[in-house]
Design a protein around this motif. Structure first.
Motif, PDB file in Angstrom:
ATOM      1  N   ASP A   1     -41.311  -5.959  -5.946  1.00 15.91           N
ATOM      2  CA  ASP A   1     -41.782  -4.802  -6.705  1.00 15.91           C
ATOM      3  C   ASP A   1     -43.303  -4.681  -6.627  1.00 15.91           C
ATOM      4  O   ASP A   1     -43.849  -3.589  -6.518  1.00 15.91           O
TER       5      ASP A   1
ATOM      6  N   ASP B   1     -44.173  -3.360  -3.312  1.00  9.78           N
ATOM      7  CA  ASP B   1     -43.837  -1.948  -3.226  1.00  9.78           C
ATOM      8  C   ASP B   1     -44.847  -1.074  -3.958  1.00  9.78           C
ATOM      9  O   ASP B   1     -45.129   0.037  -3.539  1.00  9.78           O
TER      10      ASP B   1
ATOM     11  N   ALA C   1     -35.037   7.363  -2.615  1.00 10.03           N
ATOM     12  CA  ALA C   1     -36.014   8.389  -2.286  1.00 10.03           C
ATOM     13  C   ALA C   1     -35.298   9.731  -2.185  1.00 10.03           C
ATOM     14  O   ALA C   1     -34.308   9.854  -1.476  1.00 10.03           O
TER      15      ALA C   1
ATOM     16  N   GLN D   1     -48.068  16.213  -0.371  1.00 13.42           N
ATOM     17  CA  GLN D   1     -47.828  16.706   0.989  1.00 13.42           C
ATOM     18  C   GLN D   1     -46.355  17.032   1.222  1.00 13.42           C
ATOM     19  O   GLN D   1     -45.830  16.792   2.307  1.00 13.42           O
TER      20      GLN D   1
ATOM     21  N   GLU E   1     -41.859  11.046   5.269  1.00 12.83           N
ATOM     22  CA  GLU E   1     -40.977  12.206   5.152  1.00 12.83           C
ATOM     23  C   GLU E   1     -41.754  13.514   4.959  1.00 12.83           C
ATOM     24  O   GLU E   1     -41.454  14.529   5.585  1.00 12.83           O
ATOM     25  N   GLY E   2     -42.758  13.500   4.094  1.00 17.54           N
ATOM     26  CA  GLY E   2     -43.520  14.720   3.829  1.00 17.54           C
ATOM     27  C   GLY E   2     -44.133  15.293   5.096  1.00 17.54           C
ATOM     28  O   GLY E   2     -44.006  16.475   5.402  1.00 17.54           O
ATOM     29  N   TRP E   3     -44.791  14.426   5.851  1.00 12.68           N
ATOM     30  CA  TRP E   3     -45.424  14.870   7.095  1.00 12.68           C
ATOM     31  C   TRP E   3     -44.377  15.273   8.112  1.00 12.68           C
ATOM     32  O   TRP E   3     -44.520  16.302   8.780  1.00 12.68           O
TER      33      TRP E   3
ATOM     34  N   TYR F   1     -39.624   6.805   4.126  1.00 10.98           N
ATOM     35  CA  TYR F   1     -39.970   7.405   2.832  1.00 10.98           C
ATOM     36  C   TYR F   1     -41.405   7.929   2.841  1.00 10.98           C
ATOM     37  O   TYR F   1     -41.673   9.063   2.448  1.00 10.98           O
ATOM     38  N   LEU F   2     -42.323   7.103   3.323  1.00 12.89           N
ATOM     39  CA  LEU F   2     -43.736   7.480   3.288  1.00 12.89           C
ATOM     40  C   LEU F   2     -44.045   8.663   4.192  1.00 12.89           C
ATOM     41  O   LEU F   2     -44.913   9.473   3.900  1.00 12.89           O
TER      42      LEU F   2
ATOM     43  N   LEU G   1     -45.892   1.356  -1.221  1.00  9.97           N
ATOM     44  CA  LEU G   1     -45.251   2.674  -1.325  1.00  9.97           C
ATOM     45  C   LEU G   1     -46.257   3.739  -1.754  1.00  9.97           C
ATOM     46  O   LEU G   1     -45.907   4.880  -2.003  1.00  9.97           O
ATOM     47  N   ASN G   2     -47.497   3.330  -1.821  1.00 10.86           N
ATOM     48  CA  ASN G   2     -48.572   4.298  -1.996  1.00 10.86           C
ATOM     49  C   ASN G   2     -49.018   4.701  -0.590  1.00 10.86           C
ATOM     50  O   ASN G   2     -49.453   3.867   0.194  1.00 10.86           O
ATOM     51  N   PRO G   3     -48.902   6.006  -0.271  1.00 16.63           N
ATOM     52  CA  PRO G   3     -49.127   6.406   1.118  1.00 16.63           C
ATOM     53  C   PRO G   3     -50.511   6.021   1.643  1.00 16.63           C
ATOM     54  O   PRO G   3     -50.674   5.768   2.828  1.00 16.63           O
TER      55      PRO G   3
ATOM     56  N   PHE H   1     -32.975  15.051   2.565  1.00 12.87           N
ATOM     57  CA  PHE H   1     -33.464  13.683   2.647  1.00 12.87           C
ATOM     58  C   PHE H   1     -33.075  12.915   1.398  1.00 12.87           C
ATOM     59  O   PHE H   1     -33.496  13.242   0.288  1.00 12.87           O
ATOM     60  N   LEU H   2     -32.229  11.919   1.584  1.00 13.12           N
ATOM     61  CA  LEU H   2     -31.800  11.073   0.480  1.00 13.12           C
ATOM     62  C   LEU H   2     -31.667   9.678   1.065  1.00 13.12           C
ATOM     63  O   LEU H   2     -30.869   9.462   1.962  1.00 13.12           O
ATOM     64  N   LEU H   3     -32.479   8.764   0.608  1.00 13.27           N
ATOM     65  CA  LEU H   3     -32.491   7.452   1.269  1.00 13.27           C
ATOM     66  C   LEU H   3     -32.664   6.331   0.254  1.00 13.27           C
ATOM     67  O   LEU H   3     -33.603   6.336  -0.537  1.00 13.27           O
ATOM     68  N   GLU H   4     -31.746   5.390   0.290  1.00  9.76           N
ATOM     69  CA  GLU H   4     -31.900   4.208  -0.553  1.00  9.76           C
ATOM     70  C   GLU H   4     -32.992   3.328   0.033  1.00  9.76           C
ATOM     71  O   GLU H   4     -33.028   3.102   1.236  1.00  9.76           O
ATOM     72  N   ILE H   5     -33.872   2.854  -0.813  1.00  7.36           N
ATOM     73  CA  ILE H   5     -34.893   1.930  -0.333  1.00  7.36           C
ATOM     74  C   ILE H   5     -34.389   0.525  -0.647  1.00  7.36           C
ATOM     75  O   ILE H   5     -34.359   0.114  -1.808  1.00  7.36           O
TER      76      ILE H   5
END
Ligand SMILES: Nc1nc2c(ncn2[C@@H]2O[C@H](COP(=O)(O)OP(=O)(O)O)[C@@H](O)[C@H]2O)c(=O)[nH]1
Ligand SMILES: [Mg+2]
Lengths: 83, 684
Positions: free
Chosen positions: B276, B279, A61, A47, B382-384, B379-380, B283-285, B487-491
């Motif tokens: 971990d 995550d 990310a 997506q 961002e796409g939407w 993070y999850l 971190l799986n949508p 979009f650049l983000l440290e988790i």
């Protein structure tokens, strides 16, 4: 060479080139992403979502727009005896 | 007085450290970019006063935006006596990359090796002694969140500041021909005293070769500028186009090397860490996004299940207090009794009732911020979000918006691209803040059956979110298009929110709420009471009214009553009567006044001795359709002066803030109108 967006999760890669402008390149260096650096692709969201990578033990990310400008090569798998 | 500046990567723990050192209570959060302005404080040790500034986090000293330039100005122009750099020991290379640059500033430097607990948990042991020897600067070990190492840090900071002098670090080598070029350039700069710059020659040489545009601008007034620029040009041409990148990359490699050299990695335990594992699941949508929604729903359910019984307790106490006051004062001084019970208690008290729910809401928000959940949601989603014209990081201000729009609008600074930032701000009022929360709770409690109440409340919030997304899609073309999503983000790792942080910040927000109740709400309640009480009808007129109708007649005769009649024509089409209208007018001053004003109107309107809860009275007088209309009105249309002024400031465009208020009011009015008419047709 592949775009970062085309790499399977779980692959270790080496960064070959960043196609974006200087601004983007400078930002990425601050996160340790530049030519020659190795990192692990952890996850790739569909997506139009970002790519999750692990570099030097921390997770980053990377948005789709940026990931498309990052060219990588899968790390050479060690020449094994298995042939 | 010594001056010290705190600097470091985002999320390294600067603000936590600042709070621990100075006793201040600045906001911390477990995602990068929280501190957007400089904050000042101070501490004392060894008989010295130290002024400390907390600066926004950054990865290196090449500002790419005016926001980041703030940090450099603070470091170079104001010349602190000592710089304290906070390093995340579990992410050392990234921090040292900045250190290598700070060393060229020739200001005394102290390294604060923070997050040692996190590093140890990861199986990494950092040798701070070796690091100190390698870099020629003092290194102090700390765990800021537990207050470990604070005294040592204070003492080292003061000692280093007093000694003064540039750090005795060996010069960072970049390899030839870069080193040669740097040296030549540095001697040119040193030989040109006419150059108007506060920057040390070594830093200036480095940054000029790196092609730092903002720095070039900063020194262009000086006489020595032109020849210097020519020399830089010549060197860059000789070495090649990528001089700037080469310098940065070499520096990062150097930092990486140093980090490896001083870190002892214990053999990794075979199984992965709990974080971990979590995550891999979250971190799986398909799991993470529902989990995020469930978490939000859980927060609202909790405010009801836990908050309501507590709120009822407060309500009973206030009721009893009122009855006692009337008993004690009623006959002696009816006016004073009315002022205290119908004005102060009914107004401020009605708002205070919601204290438990507010506390729970903020507790949950702080926990979400501090645990690392927010960065993961960003993070999850961002796409939407990017498809809606928003940004993944928009999620963070949006969730904060459920608390208060003012910090939420400021938090939009973490969004790098201007377009997405503006859209996020524009739709922010649709994320209902805690001032609207009591109104929703009141209305939902009055008009919805008990089992459905949490769901109804959650529904209102979700409707707001949906509308915000719709508006974002519609308007994304209206803002300038050139900029693309960045979009650049440290988790960050998960953190168990510390009890101290949770209590600290929840108490802070509760304190603000109480203060507001005691000042703004109190003042307006008094005003509203007076307006609803005076003028009184003449005694002979009142005598002609049947006993039971007298309170209502009094209210109708008062200033409020007349004003309410006046605005009825505007409100009639959307189904609100004068009493609600008055409360709505009050709500434009501060939203909670809506409740105060209703409370006062009902208290003054009540037959002697009658007392029932506000929700019950509302239910008796209005139907569920009015309830739904009120919810819609507050969700969309009700403006907030504080939020609008911050919006004007942060967006740099008062016009945009003005448009926002107008647009949302029109939209809200239209929506209520349509719903009301349809409701009437359906016979609700
Ligand atoms: N475990 C651990 N957490 C810390 C430490 N120092 C700070 N934190 C947490 O790290 C997060 C980021 O801290 P903050 O002070 O906001 O970082 P800033 O962005 O540099 O200002 C917060 O959740 C802190 O509670 C530490 O030494 N150990
Ligand atoms: Mg901070």
């Amino acid at each position: 060479m592949h775009k970062l967006t085309d790499v399977q999760p779980g692959t270790s890669v080496i960064l070959k080139e960043v196609l974006g402008g200087k601004r983007l390149q400078k930002r990425l260096i601050g996160h340790g992403l530049f030519e020659g650096r190795a990192f692990l692709v952890l996850e790739r969201l569909g997506q139009g979502g970002p790519v999750l990578v692990e570099i030097e033990g921390s997770k980053l990310a990377v948005g789709r727009g940026i990931a498309e400008k990052i060219l990588v090569q899968p790390e050479e798998s060690p020449v094994g005896l298995i042939g | 007085m010594l001056k010290a500046a705190l600097i470091g990567n985002p999320n390294a723990g600067k603000t936590t450290l600042f709070n621990a050192l100075t006793g201040a209570r600045q906001r911390v959060a477990n995602y990068p970019g929280t501190t957007v302005e400089r904050k000042e404080g101070g501490f004392q040790a060894l008989g010295e006063d130290v002024a400390l500034i907390d600066l926004p986090g950054l990865y290196d000293l090449t500002p790419l935006s005016p926001d980041e330039e703030v940090v450099r100005v603070a470091l170079v122009k104001e010349r602190p006596d000592v710089i304290v750099q906070v390093l995340d020991a579990s992410n050392l290379a990234r921090g040292l990359y900045l250190t290598l640059e700070l060393l060229t500033l020739e200001t005394p430097l102290v390294l604060c090796l923070n997050m040692l607990d996190v590093a140890e948990a990861k199986g990494a042991h950092v040798d701070s002694g070796a690091l100190s020897k390698l870099l020629g600067v003092p290194v102090v070990e700390t765990i800021a969140s537990k207050g470990v190492g604070m005294e040592a840090l204070k003492r080292t900071t003061i000692k280093t500041a007093k000694e003064g002098g540039a750090p005795k670090a060996p010069r960072t080598t970049y390899g030839e021909p870069l080193d040669f070029a740097l040296k030549t350039l540095q001697s040119t700069i040193e030989a040109a005293p006419s150059l108007e710059s506060n920057f040390p020659a070594s830093y200036l040489a480095l940054k000029l070769l790196e092609g730092d545009e903002l720095l070039l601008k900063a020194i262009q007034a000086g006489a020595g500028y032109a020849p210097l620029k020519a020399e830089v040009q010549a060197i860059r041409e000789r070495i090649g186009q990528s001089t700037d990148m080469m310098l940065k990359q070499r520096r990062y490699e150097k930092a990486s090397q140093i980090a490896k050299g001083v870190t002892l990695l214990r053999p990794k335990p075979a199984q992965e860490t709990a974080g971990d594992k979590l995550d891999r699941l979250l971190l799986n949508p398909r799991v993470g996004i529902p989990a995020f929604l469930v978490m939000l729903f859980g927060v609202f359910a909790l405010t009801f299940l836990l908050g309501n019984p507590l709120a009822e307790g407060i309500e009973r106490t206030i009721g009893a207090l009122g009855a006692w006051m009337i008993g004690a004062l009623g006959t002696a001084s009816p006016l004073l009794a009315s002022f205290l019970t119908d004005g102060v208690l009914a107004g401020v008290g009605a708002v205070l009732t919601f204290l438990p729910q507010i506390a729970i809401l903020f507790l949950a928000l702080v926990a979400m911020e501090d645990s690392g959940a927010m960065a993961r949601a960003a993070y999850l989603l961002e796409g939407w979000m990017s498809r809606l014209g928003l940004h993944g990081k928009s999620v963070i201000p949006m969730v904060l918006g459920f608390g208060c729009a003012v910090p939420a609008i400021m938090a939009t600074r973490i969004i790098e691209s201007r377009k997405e930032r503006l859209i996020t701000m524009f739709v922010m009022p649709l994320f209902s803040c805690s001032a609207r929360f009591p109104i929703y709770v009141l209305i939902v409690a009055a008009f919805f059956p008990k089992p459905l109440q949490p769901l109804a409340l959650f529904g209102v919030y979700m409707l707001g979110v949906l509308l915000a997304f719709l508006i974002a899609v519609l308007f994304k073309g209206a803002f300038d298009k050139e900029e693309e999503g960045f979009f650049l983000l440290e988790i960050p790792p998960y953190r168990m929110p510390s009890k101290k942080t949770l209590l600290f910040f929840t108490w802070q927000r509760v304190g603000q709420f109480l203060k507001r109740a005691g000042t703004v709400i109190f003042a307006f309640s008094v005003l509203m009471w007076a307006m609803s009480r005076f003028p009184s009808p003449p005694a002979n007129e009142l005598a002609a009214v049947p006993e039971g109708l007298r309170p209502a007649y009094r209210l109708g005769y008062s200033f409020t009553g007349r004003l309410a009649k006046g605005i009825e024509p505007i409100l009639e089409p959307i189904g609100f009567d004068g009493r609600i209208g008055m409360a709505l007018i009050g709500a434009t001053l501060a939203r909670e006044i809506f409740i105060s004003q209703l409370g006062i109107a009902y208290a003054l309107d009540a037959p002697e001795g009658a007392s029932s809860s506000l929700a019950d009275r509302l239910q008796k007088d209005y139907g569920p359709l009015t309830g739904v209309c009120l919810l819609l009105y507050f969700l969309i249309a009700s403006p907030c002066i504080a939020a609008s002024s911050v919006m004007a400031k942060e967006s740099g465009s008062p016009t945009l803030a003005f448009l926002q208020v107008g647009f949302l009011f029109a939209l809200g009015y239209a929506a209520v109108f349509v719903v009301y008419r349809i409701g009437l047709m359906l016979g609700a």
